[in-house]
Design a protein around this motif. Structure first.
Motif, short mmCIF file in Angstrom:
data_model
loop_
_atom_site.label_atom_id
_atom_site.label_comp_id
_atom_site.label_asym_id
_atom_site.label_seq_id
_atom_site.Cartn_x
_atom_site.Cartn_y
_atom_site.Cartn_z
N ALA A 1 7.60 0.84 14.31
CA ALA A 1 6.27 1.14 14.87
C ALA A 1 5.74 -0.07 15.64
CB ALA A 1 5.31 1.50 13.74
N GLY A 2 4.95 0.21 16.65
CA GLY A 2 4.35 -0.89 17.39
C GLY A 2 3.45 -1.74 16.51
N ARG A 3 2.65 -1.06 15.68
CA ARG A 3 1.77 -1.72 14.71
C ARG A 3 1.69 -0.83 13.48
NH1 ARG A 3 -3.52 -1.41 17.88
NH2 ARG A 3 -2.52 0.59 18.31
N SER A 4 1.32 -1.42 12.36
CA SER A 4 1.14 -0.64 11.14
C SER A 4 -0.17 -1.00 10.47
CB SER A 4 2.31 -0.85 10.18
OG SER A 4 2.48 -2.22 9.88
N LEU A 5 -0.79 -0.01 9.85
CA LEU A 5 -2.07 -0.17 9.17
C LEU A 5 -1.95 0.40 7.76
CD1 LEU A 5 -5.21 -0.56 9.01
CD2 LEU A 5 -5.40 1.69 10.13
N VAL A 6 -2.30 -0.39 6.77
CA VAL A 6 -2.23 0.02 5.36
C VAL A 6 -3.65 0.31 4.88
CG1 VAL A 6 -1.64 -0.71 3.02
CG2 VAL A 6 -0.16 -1.36 4.94
N ILE A 7 -3.91 1.53 4.44
CA ILE A 7 -5.21 1.91 3.88
C ILE A 7 -5.00 2.28 2.42
CG2 ILE A 7 -7.19 3.48 4.04
CD1 ILE A 7 -6.57 3.88 6.98
N ASP A 8 -5.69 1.59 1.52
CA ASP A 8 -5.37 1.76 0.10
C ASP A 8 -6.53 1.28 -0.77
OD1 ASP A 8 -3.85 2.35 -2.15
OD2 ASP A 8 -2.68 0.50 -2.08
N HIS A 9 -6.40 1.55 -2.08
CA HIS A 9 -7.39 1.04 -3.04
C HIS A 9 -6.72 0.40 -4.25
CE1 HIS A 9 -7.54 4.43 -6.23
NE2 HIS A 9 -6.49 4.69 -5.46
N HIS A 10 -5.42 0.16 -4.19
CA HIS A 10 -4.72 -0.48 -5.30
C HIS A 10 -4.85 -2.00 -5.23
CE1 HIS A 10 -2.62 3.46 -5.16
NE2 HIS A 10 -2.63 3.32 -6.47
N ARG A 11 -5.26 -2.57 -6.32
CA ARG A 11 -5.37 -4.03 -6.39
C ARG A 11 -4.03 -4.71 -6.17
NH1 ARG A 11 -6.43 -6.05 -12.21
NH2 ARG A 11 -4.16 -5.85 -12.24
N SER A 12 -2.95 -4.06 -6.58
CA SER A 12 -1.62 -4.66 -6.51
C SER A 12 -0.95 -4.45 -5.15
CB SER A 12 -0.73 -4.07 -7.60
OG SER A 12 -0.64 -2.65 -7.47
N ASN A 13 -1.67 -3.91 -4.17
CA ASN A 13 -1.05 -3.67 -2.86
C ASN A 13 -0.44 -4.95 -2.31
OD1 ASN A 13 -1.01 -3.39 0.23
ND2 ASN A 13 -1.45 -1.31 -0.44
N LEU A 48 1.62 3.21 12.93
CA LEU A 48 1.99 3.86 11.69
C LEU A 48 0.94 3.50 10.64
CD1 LEU A 48 5.40 4.34 10.08
CD2 LEU A 48 3.62 3.27 8.71
N VAL A 49 0.40 4.50 9.98
CA VAL A 49 -0.61 4.30 8.95
C VAL A 49 -0.07 4.78 7.61
CG1 VAL A 49 -2.98 4.76 8.21
CG2 VAL A 49 -2.43 4.71 10.66
N THR A 50 -0.16 3.96 6.59
CA THR A 50 0.18 4.41 5.25
C THR A 50 -1.11 4.56 4.45
OG1 THR A 50 0.42 2.23 4.19
CG2 THR A 50 2.32 3.09 5.39
N VAL A 51 -1.14 5.57 3.59
CA VAL A 51 -2.35 5.84 2.80
C VAL A 51 -2.01 5.90 1.32
CG1 VAL A 51 -3.74 6.99 4.58
CG2 VAL A 51 -2.01 8.30 3.34
N ASP A 52 -2.75 5.15 0.52
CA ASP A 52 -2.60 5.14 -0.94
C ASP A 52 -1.21 4.69 -1.36
OD1 ASP A 52 -3.94 5.73 -3.47
OD2 ASP A 52 -2.48 7.34 -3.71
N CYS A 53 -0.61 3.80 -0.60
CA CYS A 53 0.76 3.37 -0.85
C CYS A 53 0.79 1.87 -1.07
CB CYS A 53 1.64 3.77 0.34
SG CYS A 53 3.38 3.48 0.06
N GLY A 54 1.04 1.44 -2.30
CA GLY A 54 0.89 0.04 -2.67
C GLY A 54 1.95 -0.90 -2.17
N SER A 55 3.12 -0.37 -1.77
CA SER A 55 4.19 -1.23 -1.29
C SER A 55 5.07 -0.44 -0.34
CB SER A 55 5.04 -1.77 -2.45
OG SER A 55 5.75 -0.71 -3.07
N ALA A 56 5.84 -1.15 0.48
CA ALA A 56 6.74 -0.48 1.42
C ALA A 56 7.76 0.38 0.69
CB ALA A 56 7.44 -1.52 2.29
#
Length: 333
Positions: free
Chosen positions: A119-131, A98-106
């Motif tokens: 999900a078996g694994r999750s990947l967070v892709i983002d640019h927010h400092r507060s992630n 599972l990949v989240t994009v531009d999402c700072g928190s669950a």
């Protein structure tokens, strides 16, 4: 770290990845679900669709979705890759990755946050400092102008050709998150020029995303702006301007019309900080914050349970709007 209460799970520590590591995680997936944040903007949707297009081209089963609202904002309906979008209730219960994009928190995944634990694994892709780094892995570049800019670098290393379809998605996120290139960094215009060189119509993309609203937006805007209040002594004397959008104001309008109001309120010369309190349900408020130069509204939002960027952030509040406004004023000082 722990997930938000509605998706509680054993504590885990997200592993930061380099671009090459992310490529290996993506290429090794047997199925991928890409999730965008609730009330999606063009950066999260553009990122989700661009990544979805690349995965589909590589033969990896993929679906893209967001929890709410129940349909894609009209301004983004022309983005390539929308055939990959599935309704929230049709998202696979589990996936290999599972990949989240531009999402700072669950919590910003809304009702789809439960898919994280399945999900078996999750990947967070983002640019927010507060992630909050809530995934198994994360690729977070807070120096990037937009999450689509992070993906552009990922695609380059992955030897993905950024053609017109991908460029359209990436440019959508870039033009919106930079405020039509008002907030740029070294290299921003270089990336924009590269994307435009694929033949996309940058003016048309920007007009659809930023400058097109139904007529009903005008009377809503009139009602909301009449509620605006200037508080000159807030933010240590630098000034706060705030306005309120109630459900009755925005009835029949899309989320993009509601989200656009902050960019008008923020032009107030006498206020360093601007805020718009948007009623999503009785007693429930989504708050957008902006500042011009001297106040870090991400830090303010974090103290109130949210996050974002130095000059653009947000959070949620419950109860009477007067109480929420008072809490913001107290936090600002």
């Amino acid at each position: 770290m722990t997930h938000c209460p509605e998706t509680a799970s054993p504590a885990l520590v997200s592993q930061p990845l380099q671009l090459q590591d992310v490529i290996e995680v993506l290429e090794g997936a047997t199925s991928v679900t890409v999730l965008c944040h609730v009330q999606p903007d063009a950066d999260t949707i553009g990122s989700g669709l661009a990544l979805g297009i690349v995965l589909e081209r590589k033969g990896i089963p993929v679906q893209v979705s967001f929890a709410s609202p129940d349909r894609l904002p009209v301004s983004m309906s022309g983005l390539p890759g929308t055939d990959l979008l599935v309704p929230a209730d049709a998202v696979a219960e589990s996936s290999d990755l599972l990949v989240t994009v531009d999402c700072g928190s669950a919590g910003r995944l809304g009702a789809l946050a439960s898919r994280l634990d399945r999900a078996g694994r999750s990947l967070v892709i983002d640019h927010h400092r507060s992630n909050t780094r809530y995934g198994t892995f994360d690729l977070i570049d807070d120096s990037a102008e937009a999450t689509t800019a992070v993906l552009a670098r990922l695609f380059d290393l992955w030897d993905v050709e950024i053609d017109a379809d991908l460029a359209h998605c990436l440019y959508a996120g870039l033009v919106t998150d930079t405020g039509s290139f008002r907030w740029v960094r070294p290299g921003t215009h270089d990336l924009a020029e590269r994307l435009l060189a694929t033949g996309i119509d940058g003016a048309d993309i920007a007009r659809r995303l930023l400058d097109t609203h139904p007529f009903g937006w005008l009377p809503m805007l009139g009602a909301v702006l009449s509620s605006a209040v200037l508080v000159p002594d807030a933010a240590d004397g630098r000034g706060l301007v705030h306005a309120v959008i109630r459900c009755t104001d925005s009835a029949g309008l899309g989320s993009e019309e509601v989200e656009s109001v902050i960019d008008i309120v923020r032009t107030t010369a006498e206020a360093e900080v601007s805020a718009v309190f948007k009623e999503s349900a009785p007693g429930s408020w989504s708050v957008s914050l902006r500042s011009k130069a001297s106040v870090d509204v991400a830090a303010v939002a974090e103290r109130l349970g949210g996050g974002g960027h130095r000059f653009a952030a947000g959070y949620t509040a419950t109860g009477a709007v007067e109480t929420a406004i008072a809490a913001l004023r107290e936090t600002l000082g």
